[in-house]
Design a protein around this motif. Sequence first.
Motif, PDB file in Angstrom:
ATOM      1  N   ASN A  85       3.802 -11.716  -7.459  1.00 17.59           N
ATOM      2  CA  ASN A  85       5.067 -11.548  -8.180  1.00 17.59           C
ATOM      3  C   ASN A  85       5.833 -12.858  -8.311  1.00 17.59           C
ATOM      4  OD1 ASN A  85       5.669  -8.707  -9.128  1.00 17.59           O
ATOM      5  ND2 ASN A  85       4.761  -8.368  -7.115  1.00 17.59           N
TER       6      ASN A  85
ATOM      7  N   TYR B 138      -2.832  -5.373  -7.916  1.00 18.43           N
ATOM      8  CA  TYR B 138      -2.160  -4.150  -7.465  1.00 18.43           C
ATOM      9  C   TYR B 138      -3.168  -3.046  -7.159  1.00 18.43           C
ATOM     10  CZ  TYR B 138       2.801  -5.218  -7.907  1.00 18.43           C
ATOM     11  OH  TYR B 138       4.061  -5.723  -7.705  1.00 18.43           O
TER      12      TYR B 138
ATOM     13  N   GLN C 170      12.501  -8.593 -13.583  1.00 18.33           N
ATOM     14  CA  GLN C 170      11.806  -7.442 -13.011  1.00 18.33           C
ATOM     15  C   GLN C 170      10.876  -7.883 -11.884  1.00 18.33           C
ATOM     16  OE1 GLN C 170       8.704  -5.446 -15.440  1.00 18.33           O
ATOM     17  NE2 GLN C 170      10.188  -3.750 -15.403  1.00 18.33           N
ATOM     18  N   ARG C 171      10.145  -8.967 -12.096  1.00 19.82           N
ATOM     19  CA  ARG C 171       9.242  -9.457 -11.059  1.00 19.82           C
ATOM     20  C   ARG C 171      10.006  -9.972  -9.853  1.00 19.82           C
ATOM     21  NH1 ARG C 171       3.901  -9.531 -11.870  1.00 19.82           N
ATOM     22  NH2 ARG C 171       3.373  -8.158 -13.570  1.00 19.82           N
TER      23      ARG C 171
ATOM     24  N   PHE D 228      10.763  -6.895  -7.943  1.00 21.73           N
ATOM     25  CA  PHE D 228       9.558  -6.473  -7.226  1.00 21.73           C
ATOM     26  C   PHE D 228       9.384  -7.305  -5.957  1.00 21.73           C
ATOM     27  CE2 PHE D 228       6.907  -4.886 -11.114  1.00 21.73           C
ATOM     28  CZ  PHE D 228       7.838  -3.896 -11.350  1.00 21.73           C
TER      29      PHE D 228
ATOM     30  N   GLN E 109       5.485  -0.084  -9.031  1.00 14.93           N
ATOM     31  CA  GLN E 109       5.388  -1.441  -9.588  1.00 14.93           C
ATOM     32  C   GLN E 109       4.155  -1.567 -10.471  1.00 14.93           C
ATOM     33  OE1 GLN E 109       5.729  -4.368  -6.447  1.00 14.93           O
ATOM     34  NE2 GLN E 109       7.849  -3.818  -6.011  1.00 14.93           N
TER      35      GLN E 109
ATOM     36  N   THR F  41       4.753  -0.052 -13.834  1.00 14.95           N
ATOM     37  CA  THR F  41       5.620  -0.920 -14.631  1.00 14.95           C
ATOM     38  C   THR F  41       4.841  -2.113 -15.187  1.00 14.95           C
ATOM     39  OG1 THR F  41       7.511  -0.244 -13.295  1.00 14.95           O
ATOM     40  CG2 THR F  41       7.775  -2.252 -14.603  1.00 14.95           C
TER      41      THR F  41
END
Length: 152
Positions: free
Chosen positions: A21, A113, A50-51, A54, A133, A136
């Motif tokens: 991330n 992920y 957003q990252r 995360f 996550q 997304t």
Amino acid sequence: MKTTQSNQEVVSSLQDLLQKNYDAEAGYKQVMTKTDNEPLKNWLQQKALQRNTFATELDYQIRKHNAEPKASGTIKGDLHRGWINIKSTLSADTDEALMEECIRGEKASIKEYEDQLKNFNTDTEIQTIVQSQLTTVKSALNTVKRLEDIIG
């Protein structure tokens, strides 16, 4: 002994995702500076934020497992951002080239992920966070593919 090993495995997997991330956030910020397309720039900024969110969530989980979160991304991420610099300099259609790199980066994130998700089967809180996550990131990949089609 097993609990310690399990904790170490969970922390290691969380650290890997955290670094991914950091890399993604830095990549989005870098790509953002390479385009003059305002809607694209705004979307890239949203993805970077957003990252960052995360990373904050993962950082918190690492600390809950009594470990110190890593503070930066990976060498591989640095190399990828260097490649983006070169590619955007040489490319006649910079926005399309940048979108291709975003797609490549998102595909790598999804793989990371998916690889790490199996390591959280005993911790439903982390599993829920990581699955959310991942969902997304998959959505971002679909969006960037559509953006590339529009731009390209």
